[in-house]
Design a protein around this motif. Structure first.
Motif, PDB file in Angstrom:
ATOM      1  N   GLU A  58       0.833  -1.206   0.000  1.00  0.00           N
ATOM      2  CA  GLU A  58       0.000   0.000   0.000  1.00  0.00           C
ATOM      3  C   GLU A  58       0.869   1.257   0.000  1.00  0.00           C
ATOM      4  O   GLU A  58       0.562   2.233  -0.683  1.00  0.00           O
ATOM      5  CB  GLU A  58      -0.914  -0.003   1.225  1.00  0.00           C
ATOM      6  CG  GLU A  58      -1.693   1.260   1.391  1.00  0.00           C
ATOM      7  CD  GLU A  58      -3.180   1.032   1.254  1.00  0.00           C
ATOM      8  OE1 GLU A  58      -3.895   2.029   1.229  1.00  0.00           O
ATOM      9  OE2 GLU A  58      -3.604  -0.113   1.161  1.00  0.00           O
ATOM     10  N   SER A  62       0.858   4.176  -2.832  1.00  0.00           N
ATOM     11  CA  SER A  62       0.566   5.568  -2.502  1.00  0.00           C
ATOM     12  C   SER A  62       1.712   6.490  -2.911  1.00  0.00           C
ATOM     13  O   SER A  62       1.483   7.629  -3.319  1.00  0.00           O
ATOM     14  CB  SER A  62       0.257   5.728  -1.010  1.00  0.00           C
ATOM     15  OG  SER A  62       1.402   5.488  -0.236  1.00  0.00           O
ATOM     16  N   ARG A  66       1.228   9.580  -5.382  1.00  0.00           N
ATOM     17  CA  ARG A  66       1.688  10.920  -5.012  1.00  0.00           C
ATOM     18  C   ARG A  66       2.623  11.486  -6.071  1.00  0.00           C
ATOM     19  O   ARG A  66       2.557  12.664  -6.415  1.00  0.00           O
ATOM     20  CB  ARG A  66       2.408  10.884  -3.665  1.00  0.00           C
ATOM     21  CG  ARG A  66       1.540  11.396  -2.554  1.00  0.00           C
ATOM     22  CD  ARG A  66       2.315  11.536  -1.265  1.00  0.00           C
ATOM     23  NE  ARG A  66       1.975  10.383  -0.446  1.00  0.00           N
ATOM     24  CZ  ARG A  66       2.829   9.543   0.098  1.00  0.00           C
ATOM     25  NH1 ARG A  66       4.109   9.739  -0.018  1.00  0.00           N
ATOM     26  NH2 ARG A  66       2.419   8.524   0.797  1.00  0.00           N
TER      27      ARG A  66
END
Length: 81
Positions: A58, A62, A66
């Motif tokens: 995860e 992410s 980003r």
């Protein structure tokens, strides 16, 4: 007659043995643990490793997301944060 090979135990298990009744696994220090307790400890270890792997996965996703948003913001001339 079926012959089943006995797995080779890693060195970490050297000195451990089952009691004659098979009810306890005994450490070199004399600590006793039942097979059910050992199974529970191993289950927990596997579960914690699975959770840690999912969190790491995860985190990687992410970071990619980003990074994509920063690139989009840079192209638009925004701050990017």
């Amino acid at each position: 007659m079926l012959i089943v090979p006995v797995p080779v135990w890693p060195e970490a298990w050297a000195g451990w043995y089952f009691t004659q009744s098979g009810r306890f696994l005994v450490s070199p220090d004399g600590d006793r643990i039942t097979p059910e307790q050992l199974r529970g400890l191993l289950w927990r270890q596997v579960s914690e490793a699975r959770v840690a792997a999912a969190r790491a996965r995860e985190q990687r996703v992410s970071e990619v997301v980003r990074g994509l948003w920063r690139n989009v913001a840079r192209e638009r001339g925004e701050d990017g944060r």
